[in-house]
Design an enzyme around this catalytic site. Structure first.
Site, PDB file in Angstrom:
ATOM      1  N   ARG A 133      -4.847  -9.413  -0.229  1.00 14.95           N
ATOM      2  CA  ARG A 133      -4.206  -9.524   1.119  1.00 14.95           C
ATOM      3  C   ARG A 133      -5.283  -9.805   2.093  1.00 14.95           C
ATOM      4  O   ARG A 133      -5.923  -8.993   2.482  1.00 14.95           O
ATOM      5  CB  ARG A 133      -3.261  -8.494   1.521  1.00 14.95           C
ATOM      6  CG  ARG A 133      -2.635  -8.850   2.597  1.00 14.95           C
ATOM      7  CD  ARG A 133      -1.655  -7.463   3.200  1.00 14.95           C
ATOM      8  NE  ARG A 133      -0.827  -6.924   2.110  1.00 14.95           N
ATOM      9  CZ  ARG A 133      -0.694  -5.579   1.899  1.00 14.95           C
ATOM     10  NH1 ARG A 133      -1.353  -4.671   2.472  1.00 14.95           N
ATOM     11  NH2 ARG A 133       0.170  -5.133   1.025  1.00 14.95           N
ATOM     12  N   ARG A 146       0.732  -0.742  15.343  1.00 17.48           N
ATOM     13  CA  ARG A 146       1.616  -2.023  15.659  1.00 17.48           C
ATOM     14  C   ARG A 146       1.755  -2.436  17.178  1.00 17.48           C
ATOM     15  O   ARG A 146       1.703  -3.471  17.325  1.00 17.48           O
ATOM     16  CB  ARG A 146       2.922  -1.753  14.877  1.00 17.48           C
ATOM     17  CG  ARG A 146       2.981  -1.730  13.424  1.00 17.48           C
ATOM     18  CD  ARG A 146       2.564  -2.763  12.625  1.00 17.48           C
ATOM     19  NE  ARG A 146       1.046  -2.987  12.468  1.00 17.48           N
ATOM     20  CZ  ARG A 146       0.223  -2.113  11.701  1.00 17.48           C
ATOM     21  NH1 ARG A 146       0.540  -1.322  10.961  1.00 17.48           N
ATOM     22  NH2 ARG A 146      -1.176  -2.384  11.736  1.00 17.48           N
ATOM     23  N   ASP A 156      -4.134  -0.691   0.328  1.00 15.23           N
ATOM     24  CA  ASP A 156      -4.562  -1.309   1.613  1.00 15.23           C
ATOM     25  C   ASP A 156      -5.960  -0.648   2.080  1.00 15.23           C
ATOM     26  O   ASP A 156      -6.484   0.288   1.554  1.00 15.23           O
ATOM     27  CB  ASP A 156      -3.212  -0.339   2.382  1.00 15.23           C
ATOM     28  CG  ASP A 156      -2.053  -0.879   2.499  1.00 15.23           C
ATOM     29  OD1 ASP A 156      -1.975  -2.059   1.912  1.00 15.23           O
ATOM     30  OD2 ASP A 156      -1.120  -0.426   2.945  1.00 15.23           O
ATOM     31  N   LYS A 196      -6.257  -9.626   9.530  1.00 11.72           N
ATOM     32  CA  LYS A 196      -7.215  -9.638  10.893  1.00 11.72           C
ATOM     33  C   LYS A 196      -7.909  -8.320  10.890  1.00 11.72           C
ATOM     34  O   LYS A 196      -9.131  -8.090  11.104  1.00 11.72           O
ATOM     35  CB  LYS A 196      -6.612 -10.019  12.032  1.00 11.72           C
ATOM     36  CG  LYS A 196      -6.175 -11.408  12.301  1.00 11.72           C
ATOM     37  CD  LYS A 196      -5.487 -11.685  13.281  1.00 11.72           C
ATOM     38  CE  LYS A 196      -5.173 -13.383  13.213  1.00 11.72           C
ATOM     39  NZ  LYS A 196      -4.722 -13.691  14.834  1.00 11.72           N
TER      40      LYS A 196
END
Length: 307
Positions: free
Chosen positions: A184, A289, A134, A187
């Protein structure tokens, strides 16, 4: 738009608050986090993965945690990843693994994180499981890409993430081209300065479209990480226009978000992978989130008032 920007900045600020992080660990994920986090232990996530697989959805799991400051803790995180990989194989789950380099000691030493990653990748390679690194904030972007390139020379079962809100990402994509990257494309979810990142949504969106188009036309596997209808529709039209095989890309969405869209895309014959995080260090992820999508605040409110 102004209110949304204020809300986003507020939750991004909270995501880095160490006091609130400690309180979150103490009092658990009762504030709605269980709607988007698969539990505090991987064993709690297994039934969720099985259910998603039964519905025709693929998964990537992430043991939440960032900013490890001791070598011992970094090695514990490495062992947790290895045990998760073994459990995925043992339970015959259709799942990949995602991780953050800061959880494996990147802020301690390059050698430590390299050794931890090699242990994880070697175990994953035994079972044919892909591991995705990530991306974190811009200050760690180059170090992450450097580590990816170093490890990719030895391990094929490795992917990483690029974020379209950073000015540098288009050049980063060109730089990764020789490595046949599994990427991956997203944004981005960290609070960044206008010196390094686009501040207007339109610019972020247009850059994401450029990245998707470039990576697909370069022939590389592309995971489109977005809940945005416009980005999803753009990808559909792009692959149809250029005759790109559905084996070359997938849509990725977060667990607990756009569930109907996930099902619809799967029913249309697209590969859909659900990003399912788990672990005690859920607080920073949860705040980011909430910052991304104001509607997610309803999860927290429901959690506060539910018995």
């Amino acid at each position: 738009m102004v209110l949304e920007a204020i809300s986003k900045n507020f939750f991004l600020y909270l995501s880095n608050n160490k006091v609130l992080d400690r309180l979150a660990k103490r009092y658990g994920s009762r504030f709605g986090a269980d709607k988007i986090v698969g539990g505090e232990k991987f064993s709690q996530a297994i039934p969720l993965i099985e259910q998603l697989n039964e519905e025709g959805l693929e998964v990537t799991v992430d043991h939440l945690g960032e900013f490890v400051n001791s070598e011992a803790e970094a090695k514990e995180r490495k062992q947790e990843c290895i045990e998760t990989i073994q459990s995925i194989a043992h339970n015959q789950l259709n799942s990949e693994v995602s991780l953050k380099l800061t959880s494996l000691g990147m802020d301690i030493s390059e050698q430590l994180v390299k050794e931890n990653m090699e242990g994880i990748l070697a175990e994953a390679q035994k079972y044919g499981i892909t591991v995705t690194i990530d991306m974190e904030d811009s200050s760690r972007c180059q170090a992450t890409l450097n580590m990816y390139k170093t490890l990719k020379a030895k391990y094929d079962n490795l992917g990483t993430v690029l974020q379209s809100y950073l000015y540098s990402t288009e050049e980063d994509l060109k730089d990764l081209h020789p490595y046949d990257p599994y990427l991956r494309l997203v944004k981005g979810a960290y609070k960044e300065s206008g010196k390094v990142a686009f501040t207007e949504k339109e610019s972020v969106d247009e850059n994401l479209k450029r990245l998707i188009k470039t990576n697909l036309l370069n022939g590389h596997y592309t995971a489109v990480g977005s809940h945005d209808d416009a980005i999803i529709d753009y990808t559909k039209k792009l692959v149809e226009e250029h005759g790109i095989s559905r084996d070359q890309f997938e849509f990725q969405m977060l667990y607990g978000m756009r569930n109907q869209m996930q099902k619809d895309l799967k029913d249309e014959g697209y590969t859909v992978r659900v990003y399912l995080p788990y672990g005690e260090d859920w607080y920073g992820y949860f705040m980011r989130r909430l910052a991304e999508r104001p509607a997610n605040i309803a999860f927290a409110i429901k959690g506060i008032f539910s018995k």
